[in-house]
Design a protein around this motif. Structure first.
Motif, mmCIF file in Angstrom:
data_model
loop_
_atom_site.group_PDB
_atom_site.id
_atom_site.type_symbol
_atom_site.label_atom_id
_atom_site.label_comp_id
_atom_site.label_asym_id
_atom_site.label_seq_id
_atom_site.Cartn_x
_atom_site.Cartn_y
_atom_site.Cartn_z
ATOM 1 N N ALA A 138 4.832 30.304 80.735
ATOM 2 C CA ALA A 138 5.879 31.310 80.916
ATOM 3 C C ALA A 138 6.688 31.469 79.638
ATOM 4 C CB ALA A 138 6.801 30.907 82.057
ATOM 5 N N ILE A 139 7.021 32.722 79.318
ATOM 6 C CA ILE A 139 7.814 32.983 78.101
ATOM 7 C C ILE A 139 8.931 33.981 78.407
ATOM 8 C CG2 ILE A 139 5.969 32.605 76.419
ATOM 9 C CD1 ILE A 139 5.778 35.725 76.280
ATOM 10 N N SER A 140 9.924 34.005 77.511
ATOM 11 C CA SER A 140 10.930 35.063 77.559
ATOM 12 C C SER A 140 11.035 35.724 76.188
ATOM 13 C CB SER A 140 12.303 34.509 77.952
ATOM 14 O OG SER A 140 12.817 33.671 76.941
ATOM 15 N N ALA A 148 7.626 36.654 81.295
ATOM 16 C CA ALA A 148 6.201 36.846 81.567
ATOM 17 C C ALA A 148 5.516 35.522 81.807
ATOM 18 C CB ALA A 148 5.532 37.569 80.394
#
Lengths: 195, 195
Positions: free
Chosen positions: B170-172, B186
């Motif tokens: 997961a990333i921001s 995402a």
């Protein structure tokens, strides 16, 4: 395929913005990975200033550059702190630097008690942003995982969050579900600054 | 050059991962911008399921698709909530969806009191992630700026932060110095999940 690592992300930001032949800065040489990448982005007519307070880091960087056949006169290795950027760079280059990269924390494989410190890091960010040309990039990889790292990360977060929108744009890129993973904070200087 | 907007960033993530001919989902059709972009990414042999609880949003999406000459049978417009993804999608497609995109908040130009709600959004994220194929993308644009938006944003942040690393990455991606600006969260489903 996986998301870009923070290292890849930082290098993508830099290579999209750095122009061949210009001068750029690695504010924290460390093992020399950023310095080497920067020499390739500026090309044979460009210059890289590379700072570290540890002789060991500069030696490792020098070895890496030699292995990669980088001409010795393309990189200035300086045994200075990242908050001495402004005094070390020629006056004529102020306001003309294409990018300044930072990797905070400690030297991998070195003395883990020698870490970047919040106060001097904040001074270094102020200096780095002032040195940039319009459109230039300030890119910081932050390591919240070591003792002291979380406090420094919070201060650096604040610095980017408080950047005046008239002076530049600031972004973060972060892995969310890996506790204490490093992340990227970056700012691009506005073409017309009203700072 | 400026950093990528969150919209551009979300579309880059999607186009790097979506394969021609596959099925993808716009969980919040809104004005249809994501639905249209998705039809181009999956190409003429792919399918898009597009959800919204407001008839007005589906009408605007339909108009946009007609203007862009998208064949009518390529997009299923469904007057359903984003937490009805799983019941609306054919069983055979479960675990085979290439991407699910969300744009939270309210319909631009529509009734600003009709907003996505934290509880149903969280259920929707669970369903969306389950529907993905290995390597598939869940991408959410979060709007913390409207009344209720900040609470929803915090819950969605938690969802991504708590995603098990074995299940996905997961990333921001976030603008830091524009208060209340939308941002992207995402996740990419692992090729081998142990969920």
């Amino acid at each position: 395929m996986g998301f870009w690592s923070v290292l890849t992300y930082a290098h993508k930001l830099a290579e999209q913005r750095i122009k061949p032949g210009e001068t750029v800065i690695d504010a924290t040489a460390g093992t020399g990975a950023d310095t080497l990448a920067l020499t390739r982005m500026v090309g044979p007519k460009g210059n890289v200033y590379s700072f570290d307070i540890q002789q060991e880091a500069l030696e490792r960087t020098r070895s890496r550059l030699i292995e990669a056949d980088v001409p010795a006169d393309q990189v200035q290795l300086l045994l200075l702190s990242h908050d001495q950027l402004q005094e070390a760079l020629p006056i004529a280059s102020h306001g003309r630097i294409g990018a300044v990269l930072f990797n905070l924390g400690y030297l991998p494989g070195g003395d883990p008690t020698v870490i970047t410190q919040p106060d001097s890091t904040i001074r270094a960010l102020d200096q780095a942003f002032d040195l940039l040309r319009p459109g230039g990039l300030l890119c910081v990889t932050v390591y919240p995982g070591h003792p002291g790292g979380e406090l420094e990360a919070a201060k650096v977060d604040d610095w980017f969050s408080q950047l005046r929108p008239e002076a530049g744009q600031a972004i973060s890129y972060r892995m969310l579900n890996r506790r204490s993973a490093p992340y990227v904070l970056a700012a691009e200087k506005k073409h017309i600054t009203q700072k």
